[in-house]
Every structure is written in C-alpha cells, then in structure tokens.
Design an enzyme around this catalytic site. Structure first.
Site, PDB file in Angstrom:
ATOM      1  N   GLY A  17     -53.096  50.963  -9.320  1.00  0.00           N
ATOM      2  CA  GLY A  17     -53.089  50.728 -10.768  1.00  0.00           C
ATOM      3  C   GLY A  17     -52.894  52.013 -11.565  1.00  0.00           C
ATOM      4  O   GLY A  17     -51.982  52.106 -12.413  1.00  0.00           O
ATOM      5  N   ASP A  37     -48.575  56.330  -0.611  1.00  0.00           N
ATOM      6  CA  ASP A  37     -49.445  55.164  -0.670  1.00  0.00           C
ATOM      7  C   ASP A  37     -49.234  54.408   0.630  1.00  0.00           C
ATOM      8  O   ASP A  37     -48.237  54.630   1.323  1.00  0.00           O
ATOM      9  CB  ASP A  37     -49.093  54.257  -1.863  1.00  0.00           C
ATOM     10  CG  ASP A  37     -50.292  53.429  -2.319  1.00  0.00           C
ATOM     11  OD1 ASP A  37     -50.762  53.632  -3.440  1.00  0.00           O
ATOM     12  OD2 ASP A  37     -50.780  52.592  -1.523  1.00  0.00           O
ATOM     13  N   GLY A  76     -56.953  55.701  -1.537  1.00  0.00           N
ATOM     14  CA  GLY A  76     -58.225  55.171  -1.041  1.00  0.00           C
ATOM     15  C   GLY A  76     -58.629  53.919  -1.785  1.00  0.00           C
ATOM     16  O   GLY A  76     -57.875  53.382  -2.608  1.00  0.00           O
ATOM     17  N   TYR A 139     -68.882  51.922  -2.504  1.00  0.00           N
ATOM     18  CA  TYR A 139     -67.759  52.646  -3.120  1.00  0.00           C
ATOM     19  C   TYR A 139     -68.266  53.897  -3.863  1.00  0.00           C
ATOM     20  O   TYR A 139     -67.747  55.005  -3.670  1.00  0.00           O
ATOM     21  CB  TYR A 139     -67.036  51.681  -4.057  1.00  0.00           C
ATOM     22  CG  TYR A 139     -66.138  52.300  -5.091  1.00  0.00           C
ATOM     23  CD1 TYR A 139     -65.043  53.061  -4.731  1.00  0.00           C
ATOM     24  CD2 TYR A 139     -66.384  52.078  -6.447  1.00  0.00           C
ATOM     25  CE1 TYR A 139     -64.212  53.612  -5.699  1.00  0.00           C
ATOM     26  CE2 TYR A 139     -65.560  52.614  -7.417  1.00  0.00           C
ATOM     27  CZ  TYR A 139     -64.469  53.390  -7.044  1.00  0.00           C
ATOM     28  OH  TYR A 139     -63.658  53.925  -8.004  1.00  0.00           O
ATOM     29  N   LYS A 143     -67.630  57.980  -3.136  1.00  0.00           N
ATOM     30  CA  LYS A 143     -67.148  58.972  -4.105  1.00  0.00           C
ATOM     31  C   LYS A 143     -68.125  60.154  -4.195  1.00  0.00           C
ATOM     32  O   LYS A 143     -67.711  61.306  -4.367  1.00  0.00           O
ATOM     33  CB  LYS A 143     -66.939  58.317  -5.474  1.00  0.00           C
ATOM     34  CG  LYS A 143     -65.785  57.316  -5.495  1.00  0.00           C
ATOM     35  CD  LYS A 143     -64.448  57.993  -5.220  1.00  0.00           C
ATOM     36  CE  LYS A 143     -63.262  57.063  -5.311  1.00  0.00           C
ATOM     37  NZ  LYS A 143     -61.983  57.727  -5.001  1.00  0.00           N
TER      38      LYS A 143
HETATM   39  C1  15L Z   1     -63.843  52.165 -11.205  1.00  0.00           C
HETATM   40  O1  15L Z   1     -64.215  53.091 -10.478  1.00  0.00           O
HETATM   41  C2  15L Z   1     -62.801  51.216 -10.748  1.00  0.00           C
HETATM   42  O2  15L Z   1     -61.810  51.861  -9.980  1.00  0.00           O
HETATM   43  C3  15L Z   1     -62.154  50.459 -11.870  1.00  0.00           C
HETATM   44  O3  15L Z   1     -61.509  49.331 -11.300  1.00  0.00           O
HETATM   45  C4  15L Z   1     -63.125  50.040 -12.967  1.00  0.00           C
HETATM   46  O4  15L Z   1     -63.904  49.009 -12.531  1.00  0.00           O
HETATM   47  C5  15L Z   1     -63.959  51.223 -13.410  1.00  0.00           C
HETATM   48  O5  15L Z   1     -64.544  51.904 -12.340  1.00  0.00           O
HETATM   49  C6  15L Z   1     -65.070  50.846 -14.400  1.00  0.00           C
HETATM   50  O6  15L Z   1     -66.208  51.232 -14.187  1.00  0.00           O
HETATM   51  O7  15L Z   1     -64.758  50.186 -15.390  1.00  0.00           O
END
Ligand code: 15L
Length: 269
Positions: A17, A37, A76, A139, A143
C-alpha cells in the site's frame, strides 16, 4: 535540471500500500530506483529496476543491497498476522537486510516501524520515542525487534537508521483515532526524504504523523531529522465527529492508542 541526491535507492515492499505511494515519489531523489517485493511489481518505468525477492531468502537480500546508497524498507508484514509469516519476514528477513547492509556497506536505512510498538499506551498519554515499548500485537513486537536490531547495527557497525513509527498513512483521516494518528501521503514523502537526507541521523526513533492538533506523540527528540509536516487532520474533524459517535471510554479500542489492533488475533501458527 537538479541533480538527484542519490545514485541508487532501494525501496522494499514496493508493491504494498505505501510502497505504491512512494514508488513514483522517490524517483525524483535518485538516478536509479531499485524496487523489490514478493508480489508483482508491474513493468519498470524509466529509471526503475525491478528486483522481486522474498526477505527470507538471504542470498536474494544480499543481492538486493548491492550498489545501493540507502534503503527505504517497507517490506515485510504490515498488519497483525500469524506468528510464522511475521517471524519469516519481519524477524529473519530484517536480520538478512541488516547483514546485507553490513556486507554491502550501505550506510543508511529508513525503517518503516509502526505506532503499534506502543499501542498499549492510553489515548490520554503523550509519549516520546524513548517511552518503553508497549506493543499491542505480534506485529508490534516484530517492529520493536526491528528498532532494537537496527540500534545494534548502529552501535556495532555504524549503520544509520531512522525508525519511523508510522501512524495511519491514508489519503485522508477516516475515523476519530486518525485525528491523532494521521500521516498524509505528502507528509510521508517529506518524512522519508528528511530521513534519507538529514546530515545527522545516528540511530533515531520517531513517530510518523502529520501536524495534527490532537497529539499522542512528541517528536521533539527527533528534531535533528528536520521533518516539517505541512498537513493536518483538523480540517476533517467536523465531518468525522458528526459521522462517528463518541465511543464508550471503557472500550479498549477507544482507550488505547493502537485502536482496533489491541483486539486483533490471535492467529494460528
Ligand atoms: C499500521 O502499522 C498498519 O500498517 C496500517 O495498516 C494501519 O493500521 C496503521 O498501523 C494504523 O495504526 O492506523
């Protein structure tokens, strides 16, 4: 004609995205934009090199980083998911990326971290990048790992990283939470370019947000990056508040900065 700041930049996650948002924008800052990618990258425009790769493939990642001046790492998994894909892409894959940077002598990486590193702070907290991580998901944990891994590669090998805890990078803010977390696409570009070109970077962790009036994140400690947001969620406030009823404050989604992420999963395997 102005001379681009870089000879070759690598953008990973280029079919994702935000990768698709950055792809045409980063071209202005380099002679060659290498795009990678696991998903289809389409056809190469002038000045683009397409290098499909999976981050789990160590040799492919080492080849990716050959002869690049800097990396913008958006590859990722970017949402909550099962442990195995997160482990492969965000933990093992990121390790491959930093090992490749060490071997190929790449000096700077801009790492797409996430606000979900600190998603379990409350929405009435204002935190700095130095606040202890409180991840809301696997997730977010991955990070936080990336932020620590990049710090180790800075302290041991001098590789500079700007870890950007991206908020909600959408064309426009979509809900009440995004009045605080929104990062416009133009500000995303400003932030990435500032992180790529700042004279002094060292190892920096900062939040990625526009100049929003509602503030949960204080980026003062990252002022050396020189990021100046130009957009704000404020013009969208009236329409969002009229459309979206105020949530019950005891609902975790309204209480914590991570929003819906605090309730996602668990996913098998
Ligand atoms: C993120 O880390 C995501 O990649 C994205 O899809 C959103 O959900 C964003 O956080 C968010 O917190 O709005």
């Amino acid at each position: 004609m102005t001379v681009p700041a870089f000879h070759r930049l690598l953008l990973t996650g280029a079919a994702g995205g935000l990768g698709r948002v950055l792809r045409p924008r980063l071209k202005a800052y380099c002679a060659q934009l290498r795009l990678s990618d696991r998903a289809d990258l389409g056809t190469a425009a002038a000045g683009e090199e397409l290098c499909p790769a999976v981050l789990e493939d160590k040799d492919a990642v080492h080849a990716l980083l050959q002869d690049v001046d800097a990396v913008v790492h958006f590859g990722g998994i970017s949402v909550e998911a099962a442990w195995q894909p997160i482990l492969q892409a965000n933990i093992i894959g990121l390790y491959h990326l930093y090992e490749a940077a060490r071997h190929q002598r790449v000096r700077r990486i801009v790492f797409a971290s996430s606000n979900h590193v600190t998603g379990f702070y409350r929405q009435d907290d204002v935190i700095t990048p130095q606040a202890p991580p409180r991840p809301d998901t696997l997730y977010g944990v991955s990070k936080a790992f990336g932020e620590n891994l990049s710090r180790m590669y800075h302290d041991r090998y001098g590789i500079e990283t700007v870890c950007i805890r991206i908020g909600s990078a959408t064309p426009a803010p979509e809900n009440r939470r995004m009045l605080a977390t929104w990062l416009s696409h133009d500000d995303l570009e400003r932030l990435i370019v500032a992180a790529l070109t700042a004279h002094y970077v060292s190892h920096t962790v900062m939040f990625g947000l526009s100049d929003n009036t509602t503030r949960w994140w204080d980026n003062t400690s990252a002022s050396h990056i020189g990021y100046r947001p130009m957009d704000s969620a404020e013009p969208f406030r009236a329409e969002i508040e009229a459309r979206e009823p105020l949530a019950d404050a005891s609902d975790p989604i309204a209480r914590y900065q991570g929003g819906v992420f605090v309730n996602l999963g668990p996913y098998d395997a």
